[in-house]
Design a protein around this motif. Structure first.
Motif, PDB file in Angstrom:
ATOM      1  N   UNK A  10     110.069  19.640-111.408  1.00 40.59           N
ATOM      2  CA  UNK A  10     111.255  19.779-112.689  1.00 40.59           C
ATOM      3  C   UNK A  10     110.290  19.719-113.928  1.00 40.59           C
ATOM      4  N   UNK A  11     109.180  19.071-114.145  1.00 38.05           N
ATOM      5  CA  UNK A  11     108.553  19.312-115.481  1.00 38.05           C
ATOM      6  C   UNK A  11     107.807  20.723-115.831  1.00 38.05           C
ATOM      7  N   UNK A 131     104.418  31.903-110.837  1.00 38.10           N
ATOM      8  CA  UNK A 131     103.845  30.506-110.945  1.00 38.10           C
ATOM      9  C   UNK A 131     102.985  30.201-109.724  1.00 38.10           C
ATOM     10  N   UNK A 132     101.767  30.030-110.049  1.00 38.48           N
ATOM     11  CA  UNK A 132     100.906  29.875-108.881  1.00 38.48           C
ATOM     12  C   UNK A 132      99.687  28.976-109.315  1.00 38.48           C
ATOM     13  N   UNK A 184     100.910  25.214-116.918  1.00 36.86           N
ATOM     14  CA  UNK A 184     102.374  24.548-116.997  1.00 36.86           C
ATOM     15  C   UNK A 184     101.982  22.870-116.828  1.00 36.86           C
ATOM     16  N   UNK A 185     102.319  22.265-117.854  1.00 35.33           N
ATOM     17  CA  UNK A 185     102.143  20.746-117.627  1.00 35.33           C
ATOM     18  C   UNK A 185     103.168  20.150-116.745  1.00 35.33           C
ATOM     19  N   UNK A 188      98.409  21.680-112.333  1.00 31.84           N
ATOM     20  CA  UNK A 188      97.320  22.777-112.526  1.00 31.84           C
ATOM     21  C   UNK A 188      98.259  23.889-112.228  1.00 31.84           C
ATOM     22  N   UNK A 189      99.373  24.226-112.361  1.00 30.36           N
ATOM     23  CA  UNK A 189     100.201  25.263-112.052  1.00 30.36           C
ATOM     24  C   UNK A 189     100.070  26.339-113.407  1.00 30.36           C
ATOM     25  N   UNK A 190      99.981  27.630-113.056  1.00 27.88           N
ATOM     26  CA  UNK A 190      99.897  28.426-114.059  1.00 27.88           C
ATOM     27  C   UNK A 190     101.007  29.504-114.021  1.00 27.88           C
ATOM     28  N   UNK A 191     101.872  29.811-115.226  1.00 30.14           N
ATOM     29  CA  UNK A 191     102.644  30.842-115.136  1.00 30.14           C
ATOM     30  C   UNK A 191     102.001  32.185-115.696  1.00 30.14           C
ATOM     31  N   UNK A 192     102.420  33.224-114.841  1.00 32.80           N
ATOM     32  CA  UNK A 192     101.928  34.641-115.357  1.00 32.80           C
ATOM     33  C   UNK A 192     103.372  35.525-115.687  1.00 32.80           C
TER      34      UNK A 192
END
Length: 197
Positions: A10-11, A131-132, A184-185, A188-192
């Protein structure tokens, strides 16, 4: 897995929805591929009552997504599409396609093939958001993202944790413009995020 992971997502899902505002003056369409618990799509549905969310996954998993949509008060603009993204007709004119935690299962040619299908399903200037866990170019940092490539090595036939440069190359081959990355807080996920030209 879907029951256990949903609320942890969710966050970052809400953070992603903050990065990609939808036009509040018109109806919009969002496709959530490999929706699982549905939280990524639901995060866009809550602040956007004119957004229609389509969650795609296998039928048993979508039962959890539908229950979460009801619990979070968005059932009236949340629908499902059952089956494999590789086999289904995705529809068209989406403003946004979400690919959370999915492309790491596949090799680059398969990812490009899927991204081309996503590209076709988007309206003009529609966006895709991947998201990865994204390792740095050195592929050994940050540790969590780098270790995820080992998980993919032992648990998939050809999957991997891809760097931003590798995602950028896949997206460009599929026809997308100007990929950008955002942390993305709180994890450690990143949105591309990239746009249909």
């Amino acid at each position: 897995f879907a029951r256990g992971m949903g609320w942890m997502m969710l966050p970052p899902a809400e953070a992603l929805a903050g990065l990609i505002p939808l036009d509040p003056t018109r109806d919009s369409k969002v496709l959530d591929i490999s929706a699982s618990h549905g939280i990524w799509g639901i995060a866009f549905a809550q602040p956007n009552p004119r957004a229609r969310i389509v969650a795609l996954d296998w039928a048993p998993v979508l039962e959890i997504a539908r229950a979460n949509a009801a619990r979070m008060g968005v059932s009236d603009h949340f629908s499902t599409l059952e089956g494999s993204v590789f086999d289904l007709d995705l529809g068209s004119d989406y403003d946004l396609v979400l690919l959370p935690n999915f492309l790491h299962h596949f090799d680059p040619p398969t990812c490009v093939q899927l991204l081309q299908k996503v590209y076709t399903s988007l309206r003009e200037r529609g966006r895709v958001s991947i998201v990865e866990f994204v390792p740095n170019p050195d592929r050994v940092s940050p540790p969590e993202a780098a270790m995820f490539s080992l998980v993919m090595l032992v648990s998939t036939e050809r999957g991997d944790a891809y760097t931003f440069a590798e995602f950028e190359q896949m997206l460009t081959k599929a026809g997308f413009d100007s990929p950008e990355q955002h942390s993305l807080p709180p994890g450690v996920s990143t949105a591309i995020i990239a746009q249909k030209s």
